[in-house]
Design a protein around this motif. Structure first.
Motif, mmCIF file in Angstrom:
data_model
loop_
_atom_site.group_PDB
_atom_site.id
_atom_site.type_symbol
_atom_site.label_atom_id
_atom_site.label_comp_id
_atom_site.label_asym_id
_atom_site.label_seq_id
_atom_site.Cartn_x
_atom_site.Cartn_y
_atom_site.Cartn_z
ATOM 1 N N ARG A 1 5.806 -8.697 -4.068
ATOM 2 C CA ARG A 1 4.384 -8.532 -3.792
ATOM 3 C C ARG A 1 4.225 -7.299 -2.914
ATOM 4 O O ARG A 1 4.914 -7.160 -1.904
ATOM 5 C CB ARG A 1 3.848 -9.779 -3.081
ATOM 6 N N CYS A 2 3.355 -6.396 -3.306
ATOM 7 C CA CYS A 2 3.146 -5.153 -2.549
ATOM 8 C C CYS A 2 2.549 -5.475 -1.183
ATOM 9 O O CYS A 2 1.554 -6.186 -1.098
ATOM 10 C CB CYS A 2 2.226 -4.219 -3.335
ATOM 11 N N TRP A 3 3.154 -4.932 -0.144
ATOM 12 C CA TRP A 3 2.662 -5.157 1.223
ATOM 13 C C TRP A 3 1.285 -4.521 1.417
ATOM 14 O O TRP A 3 0.521 -4.925 2.290
ATOM 15 C CB TRP A 3 3.641 -4.574 2.243
ATOM 16 N N HIS A 4 0.942 -3.531 0.584
ATOM 17 C CA HIS A 4 -0.283 -2.764 0.791
ATOM 18 C C HIS A 4 -1.463 -3.345 0.024
ATOM 19 O O HIS A 4 -2.524 -3.581 0.589
ATOM 20 C CB HIS A 4 -0.038 -1.304 0.379
ATOM 21 N N CYS A 5 -1.290 -3.585 -1.292
ATOM 22 C CA CYS A 5 -2.414 -4.050 -2.106
ATOM 23 C C CYS A 5 -2.342 -5.532 -2.469
ATOM 24 O O CYS A 5 -3.307 -6.103 -2.964
ATOM 25 C CB CYS A 5 -2.545 -3.203 -3.381
ATOM 26 N N GLY A 6 -1.168 -6.150 -2.228
ATOM 27 C CA GLY A 6 -1.047 -7.588 -2.459
ATOM 28 C C GLY A 6 -0.747 -7.980 -3.895
ATOM 29 O O GLY A 6 -0.550 -9.154 -4.180
ATOM 30 N N HIS B 1 7.940 2.448 -5.609
ATOM 31 C CA HIS B 1 6.516 2.665 -5.336
ATOM 32 C C HIS B 1 5.721 1.655 -6.160
ATOM 33 O O HIS B 1 6.056 1.383 -7.319
ATOM 34 C CB HIS B 1 6.115 4.091 -5.712
ATOM 35 N N CYS B 2 4.677 1.115 -5.557
ATOM 36 C CA CYS B 2 3.883 0.068 -6.201
ATOM 37 C C CYS B 2 3.247 0.565 -7.500
ATOM 38 O O CYS B 2 2.700 1.662 -7.559
ATOM 39 C CB CYS B 2 2.799 -0.419 -5.240
ATOM 40 N N ARG B 3 3.322 -0.277 -8.527
ATOM 41 C CA ARG B 3 2.737 0.018 -9.833
ATOM 42 C C ARG B 3 1.213 0.164 -9.742
ATOM 43 O O ARG B 3 0.600 0.893 -10.509
ATOM 44 C CB ARG B 3 3.108 -1.132 -10.768
ATOM 45 N N HIS B 4 0.584 -0.513 -8.778
ATOM 46 C CA HIS B 4 -0.875 -0.564 -8.709
ATOM 47 C C HIS B 4 -1.457 0.470 -7.743
ATOM 48 O O HIS B 4 -2.461 1.111 -8.054
ATOM 49 C CB HIS B 4 -1.322 -1.963 -8.295
ATOM 50 N N CYS B 5 -0.839 0.612 -6.553
ATOM 51 C CA CYS B 5 -1.458 1.474 -5.536
ATOM 52 C C CYS B 5 -0.544 2.610 -5.096
ATOM 53 O O CYS B 5 -0.934 3.407 -4.236
ATOM 54 C CB CYS B 5 -1.872 0.637 -4.324
ATOM 55 N N ALA B 6 0.680 2.676 -5.640
ATOM 56 C CA ALA B 6 1.637 3.755 -5.345
ATOM 57 C C ALA B 6 2.182 3.714 -3.920
ATOM 58 O O ALA B 6 2.856 4.644 -3.484
ATOM 59 C CB ALA B 6 1.043 5.132 -5.648
HETATM 60 ZN ZN LIG Z 1 0.310 -1.909 -4.077
#
Ligand SMILES: [Zn+2]
Length: 166
Positions: free
Chosen positions: A19-24, A93-98
């Motif tokens: 789970r991305c720490w930034h966008c969840g 790097h996150c697939r959704h928010c990089a």
């Molecule tokens: Zn993200």
């Protein structure tokens, strides 16, 4: 660039998710590793044979042939700056928010999905690449037999195959 301290005749890529720490949102993440036979060293110590599969963290150097394959094998895993590590290294790097997702979160933290000392239940895909591999990295030896089972399923390295066929 730091000196090469891991050498192998092949390498593997493990895909997992976190789970991305930034966008969840959940995103796919990747680590590189090697399994015996390989050699490694710490700074100027003598080279040692790797006795266990190893997950590589904080990779600061890779060979061109490996680099050329990475975009396909491990999307969004590329060299980037890191406050945590203080030097650039290959990270996810996150697939959704990089957002940058560092190796601490993927490999080293208690909750890490691809922790070398726990069953790799967070791994969704193992790929072996039969190509010479060199890196400057921190090699974490896998201490859980779940990892050995994954490698047994992957099959032997090409060098072993050639040996048994010779
Ligand atoms: Zn993200």
């Amino acid at each position: 660039m730091p000196p090469v301290n891991v050498r192998a005749s092949s390498f593997f890529v493990v895909a997992g998710a976190c789970r991305c720490w930034h966008c969840g949102h959940e995103t796919d993440v990747y680590v590189l590793g090697v399994d015996p036979p390989f050699t490694r060293r710490n700074t100027v110590d003598p080279w040692q044979d790797g006795t266990r599969p190893a997950i590589l963290a904080y990779i600061e150097r890779l060979t061109d042939s490996v680099l050329n394959r990475l975009p396909q094998l491990a999307p969004r895993y590329f060299c980037d700056s890191s406050k945590w590590h203080q030097r650039p290294y290959w990270l996810n790097h996150c697939r959704h928010c990089a957002a940058k997702i560092g190796d601490f979160e993927i490999i080293e933290a208690a909750w890490a999905p691809l922790h070398p000392s726990r069953n790799p239940s967070g791994a969704s895909e193992f790929t072996r690449i039969d190509e010479p591999f060199e890196a400057a990295a921190v090699a974490h030896l896998c201490q859980d037999k779940g990892w050995d089972n994954m490698f047994a399923r992957l099959g032997p390295q090409d060098t072993n195959k050639q040996r048994s066929e010779a």
